[in-house]
Design an enzyme around this catalytic site. Sequence first.
Site, PDB file in Angstrom:
ATOM      1  N   CYS A 107       0.890  -1.197  -0.098  1.00 17.71           N
ATOM      2  CA  CYS A 107      -0.132  -0.225  -0.271  1.00 17.71           C
ATOM      3  C   CYS A 107       0.707   1.267  -0.153  1.00 17.71           C
ATOM      4  O   CYS A 107       1.335   1.656  -0.967  1.00 17.71           O
ATOM      5  CB  CYS A 107      -1.019  -0.031   1.237  1.00 17.71           C
ATOM      6  SG  CYS A 107      -2.233   1.148   0.948  1.00 17.71           S
ATOM      7  N   HIS A 211      -3.564  -5.485   0.928  1.00 16.23           N
ATOM      8  CA  HIS A 211      -3.228  -5.816   2.081  1.00 16.23           C
ATOM      9  C   HIS A 211      -3.105  -7.429   2.337  1.00 16.23           C
ATOM     10  O   HIS A 211      -3.847  -7.700   2.992  1.00 16.23           O
ATOM     11  CB  HIS A 211      -4.011  -4.805   3.107  1.00 16.23           C
ATOM     12  CG  HIS A 211      -3.828  -3.421   3.189  1.00 16.23           C
ATOM     13  ND1 HIS A 211      -2.719  -2.816   3.963  1.00 16.23           N
ATOM     14  CD2 HIS A 211      -4.379  -2.651   2.495  1.00 16.23           C
ATOM     15  CE1 HIS A 211      -2.783  -1.524   4.016  1.00 16.23           C
ATOM     16  NE2 HIS A 211      -3.826  -1.099   2.789  1.00 16.23           N
ATOM     17  N   GLU A 213      -1.337  -8.768   4.271  1.00 15.22           N
ATOM     18  CA  GLU A 213      -1.086  -9.065   5.448  1.00 15.22           C
ATOM     19  C   GLU A 213      -2.344  -9.504   6.375  1.00 15.22           C
ATOM     20  O   GLU A 213      -2.306 -10.185   7.209  1.00 15.22           O
ATOM     21  CB  GLU A 213      -0.119  -7.847   6.376  1.00 15.22           C
ATOM     22  CG  GLU A 213      -0.942  -6.774   6.733  1.00 15.22           C
ATOM     23  CD  GLU A 213      -1.485  -5.695   5.559  1.00 15.22           C
ATOM     24  OE1 GLU A 213      -1.853  -4.591   5.847  1.00 15.22           O
ATOM     25  OE2 GLU A 213      -0.898  -6.259   4.418  1.00 15.22           O
TER      26      GLU A 213
END
Length: 235
Positions: A107, A211, A213
Amino acid sequence: MSGTQILSPTSEFEGTLVAYTPQFYIDNIQTAGGTPIMLPVGTAEDAKNMVQLIDTLVLTGGHDVDPDSYGENPHPKLNGIFPKRDTFDMALLEAALKKGIPVYGVCRGMQIINVYFGGSLYQDLESQYEGDLMLHVQSGALDVPVHYVTVREESRLIEMTGPNPKVNTLHHQGIKKIGDGLKAVAYSSDGMIEAFESIDSAQNILAVQWHPEILAAFDPACQAFFKDIVNKAKD
């Protein structure tokens, strides 16, 4: 491994500044077999010293990038900026490139890498992007993928994600002019760049706009992203 940290006042610590990184990064790197080392924002000299401790650099999400860093005045819809972190992240990136270690961006991390290499950003997609824009700031839970991206066959990324992964999205800024030495390797249906890699494979840069993660707890493609981070550190 490394996730950069941001300094932020929080009521939990009665206004005291704290250095932190999202727990998702820590958990996913550990699950993939790596040891995360968090790097608190400091000076350019601090960045040089910190990079000597790591085998891979991961630049994480966060504030908008200061448009002054790519020669623009602030747009009315620019959100909060943290110029000290911009400078620090770029110093980390410079030191990592000099050391010859892999670099990953997520990001904002992708956006700061792009600016470092001479690229620019849409400061606010909704008001600046020319063309029909799809959803890039989802509401609700971020662990729900909401749109597909198309990944180029001639890329490292496709080995992790396949050609059409479904991803989450939380960015009101995006890549406008791509930086020198970088190549776009994934797009959303509206033409926005969703991932890039370095043209020179020796630089070993990979960055994504979504994202992973947050999705890695259940998404094999995002798990592969973190496995790649750890495996490249061992090369």
